[in-house]
Each structure stands twice: as C-alpha cells, then as structure tokens.
Design a protein around this motif. Structure first.
Motif, PDB file in Angstrom:
ATOM      1  N   ALA A  80      67.511  61.423  37.558  1.00 23.93           N
ATOM      2  CA  ALA A  80      67.003  61.344  39.246  1.00 23.93           C
ATOM      3  C   ALA A  80      67.656  60.805  40.212  1.00 23.93           C
ATOM      4  O   ALA A  80      68.552  60.081  40.009  1.00 23.93           O
ATOM      5  N   ARG A  81      68.282  61.161  41.316  1.00 24.26           N
ATOM      6  CA  ARG A  81      69.128  60.727  42.255  1.00 24.26           C
ATOM      7  C   ARG A  81      68.050  59.866  42.437  1.00 24.26           C
ATOM      8  O   ARG A  81      66.934  59.301  43.034  1.00 24.26           O
ATOM      9  N   PRO A 137      68.878  67.364  41.624  1.00 22.39           N
ATOM     10  CA  PRO A 137      70.522  67.691  41.911  1.00 22.39           C
ATOM     11  C   PRO A 137      71.408  66.617  42.749  1.00 22.39           C
ATOM     12  O   PRO A 137      70.429  66.427  44.247  1.00 22.39           O
ATOM     13  N   ALA A 138      72.285  66.574  42.683  1.00 25.15           N
ATOM     14  CA  ALA A 138      73.171  65.356  43.397  1.00 25.15           C
ATOM     15  C   ALA A 138      74.099  66.943  44.230  1.00 25.15           C
ATOM     16  O   ALA A 138      74.084  67.673  44.382  1.00 25.15           O
ATOM     17  N   GLY A 144      80.088  69.708  47.051  1.00 26.89           N
ATOM     18  CA  GLY A 144      80.271  69.808  45.645  1.00 26.89           C
ATOM     19  C   GLY A 144      78.591  69.466  45.720  1.00 26.89           C
ATOM     20  O   GLY A 144      77.735  68.705  45.454  1.00 26.89           O
ATOM     21  N   THR A 145      78.389  70.035  43.239  1.00 29.95           N
ATOM     22  CA  THR A 145      77.633  70.272  43.155  1.00 29.95           C
ATOM     23  C   THR A 145      78.123  70.351  40.864  1.00 29.95           C
ATOM     24  O   THR A 145      79.432  70.651  41.243  1.00 29.95           O
ATOM     25  N   VAL A 161      65.327  72.831  34.965  1.00 31.12           N
ATOM     26  CA  VAL A 161      64.243  72.621  35.754  1.00 31.12           C
ATOM     27  C   VAL A 161      65.436  72.017  36.602  1.00 31.12           C
ATOM     28  O   VAL A 161      64.895  70.546  36.388  1.00 31.12           O
ATOM     29  N   GLN A 162      65.305  72.338  38.069  1.00 33.36           N
ATOM     30  CA  GLN A 162      65.105  71.985  39.231  1.00 33.36           C
ATOM     31  C   GLN A 162      64.381  71.239  40.198  1.00 33.36           C
ATOM     32  O   GLN A 162      63.593  72.112  40.738  1.00 33.36           O
TER      33      GLN A 162
END
Length: 163
Positions: A80-81, A137-138, A144-145, A161-162
């Motif tokens: 988690a972000r 996702p960050a 950038g990922t 899963v995103q």
C-alpha cells in the motif's frame, strides 16, 4: 543466542500425542482432523471422540507444518502506498474477509510512495513465497515504476493484482 530462541514456543499437542490419549492410530487422528476423504474410514462416533480429545488437549493445527506438507505459504501480500491510508481500513477489512475465506493470511507492507520502497517490499513478499500480491503501485514523477518486475512475477505464475 538468536532472537527466535527468546520467544516462547506456542506448541500444542502433536497428532501422535492425541492418538495416544484417544487410543487410536496416528492415521486415524490425521483422518479426523483433516476433514478430508482418505483411505482411513472412521465411524462418526470415533471421529467425534478424536475431535473431543483434540479439543480437550487444545490442539491447534500448525500452519507451518501445513505449509511444508502442501508447499504453500497461505500468505497474500498487500503493498500500500502512503496516499492510500484514507481508504485503507475498508479495503483491508474486505481483503481480510477474502483471504480468511481462502484459509490465508494477509501480509501488509506500507511502502510510502516510492518505487524503491515498493521494490524492497516486493522482494520481501517473494522471499516469503506469498501466493499472490495486491498492490496500489508507486509512481515516480519521472515515470519510474516496478512494472517490469511485476510482469516478470506474473509470468512466473504469481498472481498480481493492481488497484
């Protein structure tokens, strides 16, 4: 002395100990506790007797032992972000319901908003041999990922899963 040796060991009775007290074979105890069909056929009375003895002895199945036997971790990772915390309680409750219904536990990693933190937590989840990864996702300002890493994990058979 290692850190783990300082922790109390929460060990319940073994199936062998239950068998001895119930006056049955270890295979009969396995059949009663597993709840699955197997080559050992037990009468409903014998099964009830074994389960009663196990309950009296405070038997708890060992997820560690089950993990070794079935080569599963029974873990699902959630990355988690930091910006997700306003909706996290509801999301975690829903995810916990699903993982528990599937005999798994949820492991939560809070990775801030950075790709490097997310990558570190992805590594930790893979090292723990999780059975799936759910993540918010960050995203870096420069674009950038960890997309290539996530696609690689998915190609290796790990569900990703995103959100």
């Amino acid at each position: 002395m290692s850190r783990s040796s300082n922790r109390p060991r929460l060990r319940g009775p073994s199936q062998h100990e239950i068998a001895r007290r119930a006056g049955v074979s270890r295979a009969a105890v396995y059949a009663a506790l597993s709840g699955r069909d197997c080559t050992i056929k037990l009468s409903s009375e014998k099964r009830a007797h074994i389960l009663r003895v196990a309950r009296e002895m405070n038997y708890r199945r060992s997820i560690a032992g089950l993990s070794l036997a079935q080569r599963r971790s029974f873990l699902v990772a959630f990355l988690a972000r930091g910006s997700l915390w306003h909706v996290l309680p509801q999301l975690l409750n829903s995810m916990q319901d699903v993982t528990e219904a599937n005999n798994c536990s949820l492991v939560v990693y809070s990775h801030g908003d950075g790709v490097a933190d997310e990558a570190r937590h992805l590594d930790m989840a893979v090292e723990r041999q999780v059975e799936g990864i759910v993540l918010y996702p960050a995203l870096e300002r420069d674009g950038g990922t960890n997309l290539k890493r996530l696609l690689s994990l998915r190609e290796q058979g790990l569900p990703v899963v995103q959100i």
